[in-house]
Design a protein around this motif. Structure first.
Motif, PDB file in Angstrom:
ATOM      1  N   THR A 121       0.808  -1.110   0.015  1.00  0.00           N
ATOM      2  CA  THR A 121      -0.091   0.019  -0.044  1.00  0.00           C
ATOM      3  C   THR A 121       0.849   1.237  -0.133  1.00  0.00           C
ATOM      4  O   THR A 121       0.385   2.307  -0.406  1.00  0.00           O
ATOM      5  CB  THR A 121      -0.774   0.027   1.210  1.00  0.00           C
ATOM      6  N   GLY A 122       2.118   1.192   0.486  1.00  0.00           N
ATOM      7  CA  GLY A 122       3.050   2.230   0.469  1.00  0.00           C
ATOM      8  C   GLY A 122       2.619   3.190   1.868  1.00  0.00           C
ATOM      9  O   GLY A 122       3.070   4.236   1.712  1.00  0.00           O
ATOM     10  N   ILE A 123       1.994   2.548   2.725  1.00  0.00           N
ATOM     11  CA  ILE A 123       1.664   3.204   3.830  1.00  0.00           C
ATOM     12  C   ILE A 123       2.279   2.759   5.263  1.00  0.00           C
ATOM     13  O   ILE A 123       2.544   1.517   5.060  1.00  0.00           O
ATOM     14  CB  ILE A 123      -0.138   3.067   4.089  1.00  0.00           C
ATOM     15  N   LYS A 124       2.645   3.640   6.010  1.00  0.00           N
ATOM     16  CA  LYS A 124       3.408   3.229   7.177  1.00  0.00           C
ATOM     17  C   LYS A 124       2.676   3.627   8.394  1.00  0.00           C
ATOM     18  O   LYS A 124       2.108   4.956   8.347  1.00  0.00           O
ATOM     19  CB  LYS A 124       4.885   3.710   7.147  1.00  0.00           C
ATOM     20  N   PHE A 125       2.580   2.708   9.344  1.00  0.00           N
ATOM     21  CA  PHE A 125       1.719   2.839  10.582  1.00  0.00           C
ATOM     22  C   PHE A 125       3.044   3.058  11.598  1.00  0.00           C
ATOM     23  O   PHE A 125       3.337   1.920  12.067  1.00  0.00           O
ATOM     24  CB  PHE A 125       0.857   1.964  10.967  1.00  0.00           C
ATOM     25  N   ASP A 126       3.199   3.962  12.369  1.00  0.00           N
ATOM     26  CA  ASP A 126       4.245   4.283  13.344  1.00  0.00           C
ATOM     27  C   ASP A 126       3.492   4.181  14.652  1.00  0.00           C
ATOM     28  O   ASP A 126       2.481   4.944  14.895  1.00  0.00           O
ATOM     29  CB  ASP A 126       4.901   5.565  13.242  1.00  0.00           C
ATOM     30  N   ILE A 127       3.756   3.283  15.615  1.00  0.00           N
ATOM     31  CA  ILE A 127       3.028   3.364  16.815  1.00  0.00           C
ATOM     32  C   ILE A 127       3.849   3.698  17.703  1.00  0.00           C
ATOM     33  O   ILE A 127       5.121   3.255  18.003  1.00  0.00           O
ATOM     34  CB  ILE A 127       2.589   1.660  17.069  1.00  0.00           C
ATOM     35  N   TYR A 128       3.391   4.845  18.704  1.00  0.00           N
ATOM     36  CA  TYR A 128       3.747   5.412  20.013  1.00  0.00           C
ATOM     37  C   TYR A 128       3.169   5.203  21.010  1.00  0.00           C
ATOM     38  O   TYR A 128       1.978   5.884  21.206  1.00  0.00           O
ATOM     39  CB  TYR A 128       4.324   6.844  19.736  1.00  0.00           C
ATOM     40  N   GLY A 129       3.047   3.883  21.802  1.00  0.00           N
ATOM     41  CA  GLY A 129       2.331   3.852  22.882  1.00  0.00           C
ATOM     42  C   GLY A 129       0.898   3.725  22.530  1.00  0.00           C
ATOM     43  O   GLY A 129       0.775   2.813  21.542  1.00  0.00           O
ATOM     44  N   HIS A 130       0.004   4.475  22.754  1.00  0.00           N
ATOM     45  CA  HIS A 130      -1.513   4.422  22.615  1.00  0.00           C
ATOM     46  C   HIS A 130      -1.750   5.413  21.447  1.00  0.00           C
ATOM     47  O   HIS A 130      -2.930   5.934  20.973  1.00  0.00           O
ATOM     48  CB  HIS A 130      -2.278   4.576  23.501  1.00  0.00           C
ATOM     49  N   LYS A 131      -0.732   6.056  20.541  1.00  0.00           N
ATOM     50  CA  LYS A 131      -0.986   6.622  19.419  1.00  0.00           C
ATOM     51  C   LYS A 131      -0.383   6.140  18.282  1.00  0.00           C
ATOM     52  O   LYS A 131       0.698   5.191  18.239  1.00  0.00           O
ATOM     53  CB  LYS A 131      -0.072   8.167  19.695  1.00  0.00           C
ATOM     54  N   ILE A 132      -1.203   6.059  17.057  1.00  0.00           N
ATOM     55  CA  ILE A 132      -0.635   5.563  15.829  1.00  0.00           C
ATOM     56  C   ILE A 132      -0.662   6.707  14.764  1.00  0.00           C
ATOM     57  O   ILE A 132      -1.537   7.704  14.559  1.00  0.00           O
ATOM     58  CB  ILE A 132      -1.693   4.437  15.234  1.00  0.00           C
ATOM     59  N   SER A 133       0.465   6.976  14.284  1.00  0.00           N
ATOM     60  CA  SER A 133       0.730   7.827  13.179  1.00  0.00           C
ATOM     61  C   SER A 133       0.774   7.335  11.822  1.00  0.00           C
ATOM     62  O   SER A 133       1.553   6.252  11.748  1.00  0.00           O
ATOM     63  CB  SER A 133       2.265   8.667  13.360  1.00  0.00           C
ATOM     64  N   ILE A 134       0.292   7.769  10.777  1.00  0.00           N
ATOM     65  CA  ILE A 134      -0.348   7.203   9.464  1.00  0.00           C
ATOM     66  C   ILE A 134       0.741   8.184   8.507  1.00  0.00           C
ATOM     67  O   ILE A 134       0.361   9.335   8.265  1.00  0.00           O
ATOM     68  CB  ILE A 134      -1.495   7.066   9.125  1.00  0.00           C
TER      69      ILE A 134
END
Length: 378
Positions: A360-373
């Protein structure tokens, strides 16, 4: 811009203050100082540990010091210059990064579970999960166990008596189900609410709901079942259907079996037949009805999330309610991208996102209970 020899000078003083624990910033280190440092800090770990303990870095103050430090020559001491170079790296890192946020292990993100708050008509509240409880009210008995909440009443409320309502509220990361006094079964998704009576009167059965709720209504031709929403109501005799009003300006009704009638806030009404999905947009008072695969809208009741040509924004909103996480998008364009897929409600969110990333060319970065797309660079 400050010269490197000035930065080196400041770093040297800072290091002396850290390691010697004294105010010797303006003094040239003595042979005794060298001995003390050599004995006390024989390896890098000791140096780093001590720096963490005593270094209280004020970025603004340091910047001012860099700006107004008077240029002056000094005697270069080899031992101190090497040490100052080390602390210089530490200082620069602290200056620009400050304190990096702690990255909590992904395993901390857990799926939701059965939990809710029950508020009785008299205002008393109960935190309910799966533990066995029995709550007595004036005209009924509320039983709580691993299967949910069930309302038991041996009488029917007289028409002239004011109906007393209880409230079941399900938070983010939660779900709950209950059986009403007439046998109607109700499932509540995360961030949903149901107001219900301990017993129904002889003329009608009315409940109030918010969020996403699934009903399997016990048929009774003499007493219609009415579900009141903020922007409309659904009337049924006996059927299975789902209502959703998570969005402030949109009401959705999905009919699985039977027949229901939806009445909009503006007075318009529409009857639905099985496999029809109604969307009422309160912004322009428009109603649309389409034939759908009802599983897409009701699978959450059966421990699945099904997405069919859904926007990434809506997909992540659904997951955020269940896993109790906050979502951040790098761009508006990412929100509008459409995807299809199915996820088990109790699965690890990291595994799902990793599969989602493939191709998909999408990255999900997980920081604790936050997800940055974010979009990966091509």
């Amino acid at each position: 811009m400050a010269h490197w020899n000035e930065i080196d000078n400041i770093s040297e003083k800072l290091l002396k203050k850290i390691l010697l624990g004294e105010n010797k910033a303006d003094a040239i280190p003595s042979q005794e100082d060298h001995v003390r440092l050599t004995d006390k800090y024989k390896n890098w770990n000791a140096l780093a540990d001590q720096s963490k303990k005593v270094l209280k870095y004020d970025a603004n103050k340091a910047f001012q010091k860099l700006q107004f430090q008077k240029y002056r020559r000094r005697k270069i001491i080899t031992g101190w210059s090497i040490a100052a170079s080390i602390v210089l790296l530490l200082s620069i890192s602290i200056f620009f990064i400050q304190e990096a946020p702690e990255v909590i292990p992904v395993s901390k993100i857990e799926p939701g579970y059965k939990k809710a708050t029950l508020t009785l008509s008299d205002g008393t509240s109960w935190d309910i999960r799966e533990a066995v409880q029995v709550i007595q009210t004036k005209n009924s008995e509320l039983k709580i166990d691993s299967s949910g909440l069930s309302v038991h009443s041996n009488t029917i409320a007289p028409p002239q008596e004011e109906t007393q309502y209880h409230t079941l509220n399900v938070p983010r990361g939660g779900e709950y189900n209950l059986t009403l006094s007439d046998g109607t079964q109700v499932w509540l998704n995360s961030e949903s609410e149901l107001r219900f009576p301990s017993q129904f009167d002889t003329n009608n059965r009315t409940v109030y709901c918010k969020g996403e709720v699934y009903f399997n209504v016990t048929r009774n031709p003499e007493s219609p079942f009415i579900v009141k929403l903020d922007k409309g109501e659904v009337t049924v005799l006996g059927t299975e259907f789902c209502t959703s009003d998570y969005k402030s300006s949109v009401v959705e009704v999905t009919l699985v079996t039977g027949k229901v009638q939806f009445k909009a806030g503006n007075g318009d009404s529409v009857s639905l037949t099985p496999s029809q999905h109604l969307v009422y947009n309160t912004t322009n008072d428009s109603i649309s009805v389409t034939t759908v695969d009802t599983r897409v809208y009701t699978a959450w009741k059966d421990n699945l999330f099904c997405f069919e040509d859904e926007t990434l924004e809506n997909i992540m909103h659904t997951l955020s309610r269940w896993y109790n996480v906050d979502i951040y998008f790098e761009s508006e364009d990412l929100k509008r991208r459409h995807f299809s897929g199915t996820i088990e409600k109790y699965s690890n969110i990291k595994s799902f996102l990793e599969v989602f990333e493939t191709g998909t060319g999408i990255k999900f970065d997980i920081y604790g209970h936050k997800i940055s797309i974010r979009q990966l660079n091509k």
